[in-house]
Design a protein around this motif. Structure first.
Motif, mmCIF file in Angstrom:
data_model
loop_
_atom_site.group_PDB
_atom_site.id
_atom_site.type_symbol
_atom_site.label_atom_id
_atom_site.label_comp_id
_atom_site.label_asym_id
_atom_site.label_seq_id
_atom_site.Cartn_x
_atom_site.Cartn_y
_atom_site.Cartn_z
ATOM 1 N N MET A 221 41.000 19.344 13.093
ATOM 2 C CA MET A 221 39.637 19.261 12.572
ATOM 3 C C MET A 221 38.677 19.015 13.727
ATOM 4 S SD MET A 221 38.271 16.888 9.422
ATOM 5 C CE MET A 221 39.466 17.624 8.306
ATOM 6 N N GLY A 222 37.550 19.712 13.764
ATOM 7 C CA GLY A 222 36.653 19.662 14.905
ATOM 8 C C GLY A 222 35.647 18.537 14.884
ATOM 9 N N LYS A 223 35.689 17.642 13.884
ATOM 10 C CA LYS A 223 34.778 16.503 13.775
ATOM 11 C C LYS A 223 33.320 16.911 13.582
ATOM 12 C CE LYS A 223 37.781 13.448 16.508
ATOM 13 N NZ LYS A 223 38.419 12.839 15.337
ATOM 14 N N TYR A 224 33.097 18.135 13.075
ATOM 15 C CA TYR A 224 31.740 18.570 12.774
ATOM 16 C C TYR A 224 31.351 18.134 11.361
ATOM 17 C CZ TYR A 224 32.008 21.737 16.801
ATOM 18 O OH TYR A 224 32.138 22.258 18.049
ATOM 19 N N LEU A 225 30.142 17.594 11.245
ATOM 20 C CA LEU A 225 29.560 17.257 9.954
ATOM 21 C C LEU A 225 28.207 17.954 9.876
ATOM 22 C CD1 LEU A 225 29.541 15.570 7.302
ATOM 23 C CD2 LEU A 225 28.423 13.743 8.614
ATOM 24 N N VAL A 226 28.051 18.873 8.914
ATOM 25 C CA VAL A 226 26.838 19.693 8.793
ATOM 26 C C VAL A 226 26.103 19.287 7.525
ATOM 27 C CG1 VAL A 226 25.914 22.031 8.695
ATOM 28 C CG2 VAL A 226 27.989 21.568 10.024
ATOM 29 N N LEU A 227 24.807 18.931 7.670
ATOM 30 C CA LEU A 227 24.030 18.390 6.565
ATOM 31 C C LEU A 227 23.027 19.409 6.027
ATOM 32 C CD1 LEU A 227 23.129 14.875 8.043
ATOM 33 C CD2 LEU A 227 25.159 15.528 6.726
ATOM 34 N N GLN A 228 22.920 19.456 4.706
ATOM 35 C CA GLN A 228 21.892 20.257 4.034
ATOM 36 C C GLN A 228 21.260 19.401 2.937
ATOM 37 O OE1 GLN A 228 22.002 24.561 2.541
ATOM 38 N NE2 GLN A 228 22.764 23.472 0.742
ATOM 39 N N THR A 229 19.914 19.375 2.900
ATOM 40 C CA THR A 229 19.215 18.628 1.859
ATOM 41 C C THR A 229 17.895 19.308 1.519
ATOM 42 O OG1 THR A 229 17.805 17.223 3.262
ATOM 43 C CG2 THR A 229 20.082 16.492 2.939
ATOM 44 N N ASP A 230 17.232 18.770 0.504
ATOM 45 C CA ASP A 230 15.853 19.141 0.197
ATOM 46 C C ASP A 230 14.909 18.016 0.591
ATOM 47 O OD1 ASP A 230 16.632 17.348 -1.763
ATOM 48 O OD2 ASP A 230 15.857 18.512 -3.451
ATOM 49 N N PHE A 231 15.329 17.151 1.517
ATOM 50 C CA PHE A 231 14.567 15.957 1.877
ATOM 51 C C PHE A 231 13.392 16.248 2.804
ATOM 52 C CE2 PHE A 231 18.692 13.229 1.540
ATOM 53 C CZ PHE A 231 18.693 13.405 0.173
ATOM 54 N N TRP B 282 31.316 28.561 10.593
ATOM 55 C CA TRP B 282 31.691 27.345 11.302
ATOM 56 C C TRP B 282 33.210 27.272 11.414
ATOM 57 C CZ3 TRP B 282 28.853 23.303 13.479
ATOM 58 C CH2 TRP B 282 27.468 23.440 13.394
ATOM 59 N N PRO B 283 33.723 26.522 12.399
ATOM 60 C CA PRO B 283 35.183 26.416 12.546
ATOM 61 C C PRO B 283 35.832 25.830 11.300
ATOM 62 C CG PRO B 283 34.064 25.568 14.507
ATOM 63 C CD PRO B 283 32.998 25.810 13.474
ATOM 64 N N LYS B 284 37.072 26.245 11.050
ATOM 65 C CA LYS B 284 37.822 25.659 9.942
ATOM 66 C C LYS B 284 37.904 24.148 10.135
ATOM 67 C CE LYS B 284 40.746 29.639 8.853
ATOM 68 N NZ LYS B 284 42.133 30.142 8.742
ATOM 69 N N GLY B 285 37.834 23.433 9.025
ATOM 70 C CA GLY B 285 37.863 21.983 9.078
ATOM 71 C C GLY B 285 36.504 21.341 9.121
ATOM 72 N N THR B 286 35.448 22.123 9.364
ATOM 73 C CA THR B 286 34.092 21.568 9.349
ATOM 74 C C THR B 286 33.779 20.994 7.967
ATOM 75 O OG1 THR B 286 33.294 23.080 11.069
ATOM 76 C CG2 THR B 286 31.644 22.115 9.603
ATOM 77 N N VAL B 287 33.094 19.853 7.958
ATOM 78 C CA VAL B 287 32.709 19.198 6.710
ATOM 79 C C VAL B 287 31.216 19.414 6.485
ATOM 80 C CG1 VAL B 287 32.567 17.020 5.451
ATOM 81 C CG2 VAL B 287 34.494 17.449 7.007
ATOM 82 N N PHE B 288 30.872 19.931 5.325
ATOM 83 C CA PHE B 288 29.480 20.130 4.929
ATOM 84 C C PHE B 288 29.110 19.114 3.866
ATOM 85 C CE2 PHE B 288 30.753 24.073 6.771
ATOM 86 C CZ PHE B 288 29.610 24.614 7.345
ATOM 87 N N VAL B 289 27.911 18.573 3.987
ATOM 88 C CA VAL B 289 27.337 17.707 2.961
ATOM 89 C C VAL B 289 26.068 18.386 2.467
ATOM 90 C CG1 VAL B 289 26.085 15.559 2.591
ATOM 91 C CG2 VAL B 289 28.317 15.519 3.709
ATOM 92 N N SER B 290 26.021 18.700 1.182
ATOM 93 C CA SER B 290 24.858 19.367 0.592
ATOM 94 C C SER B 290 24.284 18.468 -0.489
ATOM 95 C CB SER B 290 25.252 20.721 0.000
ATOM 96 O OG SER B 290 24.139 21.350 -0.598
ATOM 97 N N VAL B 291 23.036 18.032 -0.282
ATOM 98 C CA VAL B 291 22.418 17.096 -1.211
ATOM 99 C C VAL B 291 21.101 17.662 -1.729
ATOM 100 C CG1 VAL B 291 21.748 14.716 -1.636
ATOM 101 C CG2 VAL B 291 23.396 15.233 0.181
#
Length: 285
Positions: free
Chosen positions: A1-11, A60-69
């Motif tokens: 896992m590449g330790k990537y955390l990708v954020l998406q919001t309407d903030f 994005w590389p496999k294992g990337t974690v996305f947070v969509s809020v």
């Protein structure tokens, strides 16, 4: 896992909400690399949030974690979920339709429900309106850093039980290709449809052909014109419309150096449909 955390919001970025999510992620682990997908999703627009995940996750590389809020139901009984996609990526999001496009076009391997009472930022129990920080960014960072595994996040949920938005599948009948206008190329106002290039090829349409474009809103025709199927915007004059292949290898409709959506008041979503068909070449003497 590449330790990537990708954020998406309407903030948006007008206050400290996104920065707080960054801070929580870095408190979990200094090694987590936090990046942004976008924070400019229109407020409460779950459809656009769903599409932007579909547009982005696979690159994005496999294992990337996305947070969509995009979470108008925050604090209600809607579920918080984490999924592993067929492509090997992870997405943490409310169960409100945000996974519609990913599930339909790319597939979900497994889905789990996050326990909002136990899997949350310590000492945040009295806060019920910022799950993006207290549950999603927190657990996203734990997953991206390797502090926990996907299986540790909760019990398995059947994908068929997830909330889904209405989709209109692209199809071909008697030479007419029909689909939906899913989203805009925001800054430039181009229309992105769900009609794949493969359907164009099956219909024998090639670059340089004239295409009749008809657009409907809730079944009523609101636009019709004939334009070139172009390789690039430079193939037509400034101010002229064109049909082209967008970055997802689906068909787009645009005006060279202007906004098609603004000029003709065209929106997006399942209520906006489009028909494309090969038209005779128009020759002006």
């Amino acid at each position: 896992m590449g330790k990537y955390l990708v954020l998406q919001t309407d903030f948006g970025l007008g206050d400290g909400a996104v920065s707080a999510m960054y801070g929580v992620a870095h408190m979990v682990s200094d090694e987590v690399v936090v990046e942004n997908l976008t924070h400019d999703i229109p407020p409460y627009d779950i459809w656009v949030a769903s599409y932007r995940l579909y547009q982005t996750v696979q690159y994005w590389p496999k294992g990337t974690v996305f947070v969509s809020v995009v979470d108008p139901g925050v604090g209600s009984d809607r579920r918080s979920i984490v999924c592993k996609t067929e492509s090997g990526h992870y997405i943490i999001t409310p169960d409100n339709g945000s996974l519609t496009h990913i599930k339909h076009y790319q597939g979900l391997a497994e889905v789990r429900r996050i326990d909002e009472l136990t899997s949350r930022l310590p000492h945040s129990e009295e806060s019920h309106t910022f799950h993006g920080r207290d549950i999603y960014a927190y657990n996203g960072a734990r997953l991206a850093s390797g502090e926990i595994n996907f299986e540790d996040l909760g019990e398995v949920v059947e994908p068929e039980t997830l909330q889904q938005l209405e989709l209109v599948d692209a199809n071909e009948a008697k030479g007419i290709l029909t689909g939906s206008i899913d989203v805009l190329d925001i800054r430039f106002g181009s229309l992105w449809t769900n009609i794949p290039l493969a359907l164009f090829k099956e219909a024998g349409i090639v670059h340089g052909d004239s295409i009749q474009v008809s657009i409907f809103h809730e079944g009523n025709q609101v636009y019709q014109n004939i334009m070139m199927f172009a390789k690039s915007f430079a193939d037509v004059h400034i101010g002229e419309p064109l049909v082209y292949v967008n970055s997802l290898v689906n068909m787009g409709v645009a005006v060279n150096q202007d906004s098609f959506s603004r000029l003709y008041h065209i929106g997006t979503g399942s209520s906006w449909t489009i028909q494309l068909r090969k038209a005779p070449k128009v020759i002006f003497d």
